[in-house]
Design a protein around this motif. Sequence first.
Motif, short mmCIF file in Angstrom:
data_model
loop_
_atom_site.label_atom_id
_atom_site.label_comp_id
_atom_site.label_asym_id
_atom_site.label_seq_id
_atom_site.Cartn_x
_atom_site.Cartn_y
_atom_site.Cartn_z
N UNK A 1 9.34 45.01 -13.79
CA UNK A 1 8.23 44.34 -13.11
C UNK A 1 8.26 42.82 -13.33
N UNK A 2 8.66 42.39 -14.52
CA UNK A 2 8.78 40.94 -14.75
C UNK A 2 9.91 40.34 -13.92
N UNK A 3 11.02 41.06 -13.83
CA UNK A 3 12.14 40.58 -13.03
C UNK A 3 11.77 40.51 -11.55
N UNK A 4 11.04 41.50 -11.09
CA UNK A 4 10.61 41.52 -9.69
C UNK A 4 9.72 40.33 -9.38
N UNK A 5 8.78 40.09 -10.26
CA UNK A 5 7.86 38.97 -10.05
C UNK A 5 8.62 37.65 -9.99
N UNK A 6 9.60 37.48 -10.88
CA UNK A 6 10.35 36.22 -10.89
C UNK A 6 11.19 36.05 -9.62
N UNK A 7 11.91 37.09 -9.24
CA UNK A 7 12.77 36.95 -8.05
C UNK A 7 11.94 36.78 -6.79
N UNK A 8 10.83 37.47 -6.71
CA UNK A 8 9.98 37.29 -5.53
C UNK A 8 9.50 35.84 -5.43
N UNK A 9 9.19 35.28 -6.56
CA UNK A 9 8.73 33.89 -6.59
C UNK A 9 9.85 32.91 -6.24
N UNK A 10 11.06 33.18 -6.73
CA UNK A 10 12.14 32.20 -6.59
C UNK A 10 12.99 32.39 -5.34
N UNK A 11 13.21 33.63 -4.90
CA UNK A 11 14.09 33.84 -3.74
C UNK A 11 13.46 34.75 -2.69
N UNK A 12 12.19 35.08 -2.85
CA UNK A 12 11.55 36.03 -1.96
C UNK A 12 11.46 35.60 -0.51
N UNK A 13 11.59 34.30 -0.25
CA UNK A 13 11.58 33.83 1.14
C UNK A 13 12.94 34.01 1.80
N UNK A 14 13.99 34.15 0.99
CA UNK A 14 15.34 34.26 1.53
C UNK A 14 15.91 35.67 1.45
N UNK A 15 15.40 36.47 0.53
CA UNK A 15 15.89 37.82 0.30
C UNK A 15 14.73 38.80 0.28
N UNK A 16 15.00 40.04 0.66
CA UNK A 16 14.00 41.09 0.50
C UNK A 16 14.20 41.67 -0.90
N UNK A 17 13.22 41.43 -1.77
CA UNK A 17 13.30 41.91 -3.15
C UNK A 17 12.81 43.36 -3.19
N UNK A 18 13.68 44.24 -3.66
CA UNK A 18 13.43 45.68 -3.65
C UNK A 18 13.56 46.23 -5.06
N UNK A 19 12.91 47.34 -5.33
CA UNK A 19 12.95 47.92 -6.67
C UNK A 19 13.22 49.42 -6.62
N UNK A 20 13.98 49.89 -7.59
CA UNK A 20 14.22 51.32 -7.74
C UNK A 20 12.98 51.96 -8.35
N UNK A 21 12.46 52.97 -7.67
CA UNK A 21 11.29 53.68 -8.17
C UNK A 21 11.75 55.04 -8.66
N UNK A 22 12.08 55.10 -9.94
CA UNK A 22 12.52 56.33 -10.57
C UNK A 22 12.34 56.18 -12.07
N UNK A 23 12.23 57.29 -12.77
CA UNK A 23 11.96 57.24 -14.20
C UNK A 23 13.20 57.32 -15.07
N UNK A 24 14.37 57.57 -14.48
CA UNK A 24 15.53 57.87 -15.31
C UNK A 24 15.94 56.74 -16.24
N UNK A 25 15.76 55.48 -15.79
CA UNK A 25 16.11 54.35 -16.67
C UNK A 25 15.13 54.20 -17.83
N UNK A 26 13.94 54.78 -17.70
CA UNK A 26 12.86 54.52 -18.64
C UNK A 26 12.55 55.67 -19.60
N UNK A 27 13.13 56.85 -19.33
CA UNK A 27 12.83 58.00 -20.19
C UNK A 27 13.87 58.18 -21.28
#
Length: 324
Positions: free
Chosen positions: A100-126
């Motif tokens: 979530x921190x990485x998403x917030x930063x990239x959206x702020x810095x490159x969100x006008x040029x790129x579509x910032x997308x996130x993986x919604x899954x628990x496997x990395x976190x469990x």
Amino acid sequence: MTPPRIRPRRLRTTPAMRRLVAETRLHPADLVLPMFVREDASEPVPIGSMPGVVQHSMESLARAADEAAHAGIGGVMLFGIPSVRDATGSQATDPDGILNRATERLQREVGDALVVQTDLCLDEFTDHGHCGVLDAAGHVDNDTTLERYADMAVAQANAGSSILGLSGMMDGQVAVVRDALDTAGHTDTAVLAYAAKYSSAFYGPFREAVDSQLQGDRRTYQQDPANRREGLREATLDLAEGADIVMVKPAMSYLDVLSDVAEISDVPVWAYQISGEYAMIEAAASQGWIDRRASILESVLGIRRAGADTVLTYWATEIAGWIK
């Protein structure tokens, strides 16, 4: 012998002619770059089975995203690697969690040029590496997992993600996430359904990339590689639940499924050129057995030709540079 009047070779005579009549083309905007960001990394950490791909620190992630933006690709898909895991993947919904921190930063810095997308899954976190919450018997509990996905969706949308990549393959996940987003006021956040995601042997390098803690396998929720019609059924269900985009994963071994889904979908169809596909080409090219650049371009072109509007590929930025 009478010379043939019909000569298809006329349209192959020169590079200019072949370019003029090409049925399928690659464009940087049709490419999405998957990226890994690791919470405890102070510098990029190379991934041994994926030469050229790294687990990013926050700073190197920002630099790589800026490079991707300048290359003109369509977007980036973020995967987070937390330093602490637990049974329910609590870091996935923590506003201060790495993804979530990485998403917030990239959206702020490159969100006008790129579509910032996130993986919604628990496997990395469990701490067990599965894509959902386990029940008392150690099986993935579909409906309890959906509750976690709903919370993750809102957290990622709050962080600024424009597209949520639902990769967990839980039944009903699209409808639950869509309802959660709309209830929270995120009506403009798009849902990318990993509609036909198969249990594949080619995910191996990805497990290293996210430092997977997987115990067992995911065959009870990812699809059986033997089944073609089932892929179409899954995609049809996700479309009915309101998916904005549908995905086929992997790409290489499932071009038939990709073609099937493209035939019936009234929303964009994407495909993921996964870690094993990347690793095989890089390994063969490193031995001089194949032409690296030609093989990369042909592999992605084949995915597009089969029906993918957009391709997730670890070569996205590099390919964009070649196209330009």
